[in-house]
Enzyme design. Sequence first.
Site, PDB file in Angstrom:
ATOM      1  N   CYS A   1       0.705  -1.053  -0.190  1.00 14.54           N
ATOM      2  CA  CYS A   1       0.045   0.342   0.144  1.00 14.54           C
ATOM      3  C   CYS A   1       0.335   1.336  -0.048  1.00 14.54           C
ATOM      4  O   CYS A   1       1.184   1.296   0.584  1.00 14.54           O
ATOM      5  CB  CYS A   1      -1.067   0.328   0.775  1.00 14.54           C
TER       6      CYS A   1
ATOM      7  N   CYS B   1       0.303   3.588   2.834  1.00 18.38           N
ATOM      8  CA  CYS B   1       0.493   3.305   3.877  1.00 18.38           C
ATOM      9  C   CYS B   1       2.065   3.246   4.179  1.00 18.38           C
ATOM     10  O   CYS B   1       2.513   3.670   5.290  1.00 18.38           O
ATOM     11  CB  CYS B   1       0.496   2.164   3.956  1.00 18.38           C
TER      12      CYS B   1
END
Length: 105
Positions: A30, A33
């Site tokens: 991600c 993230c």
Amino acid sequence: MALEITDASFEETVLKSDKPVLVDFWAAWCGPCRMVGPVIEQISDEYEGKAVVGKVDVDANQEFAAKYGVRNIPTVLVFQNGEVVGRQVGVAPKNAYTDAIDSLL
């Protein structure tokens, strides 16, 4: 350094903590993230001894992500006395996370 929280350690580390707990639900693949990760690490260092700061890899640990309705990552949840008292979905500035902890200290 933020704690690595797993499904096995979640209850003890998060739900039974006597301190505020900030949990970053993330995954290695991600992109957003990876943007939030260094901020979470800074917060972990700054709040050592005052709050618990940890990360849950949602690929490896899905039980509590599902339980708390984490559908998009990164999602950062703030817990107090075993209850969710704050939720931030997506990338946010550092103060969005620190303000949530500060309000509980």
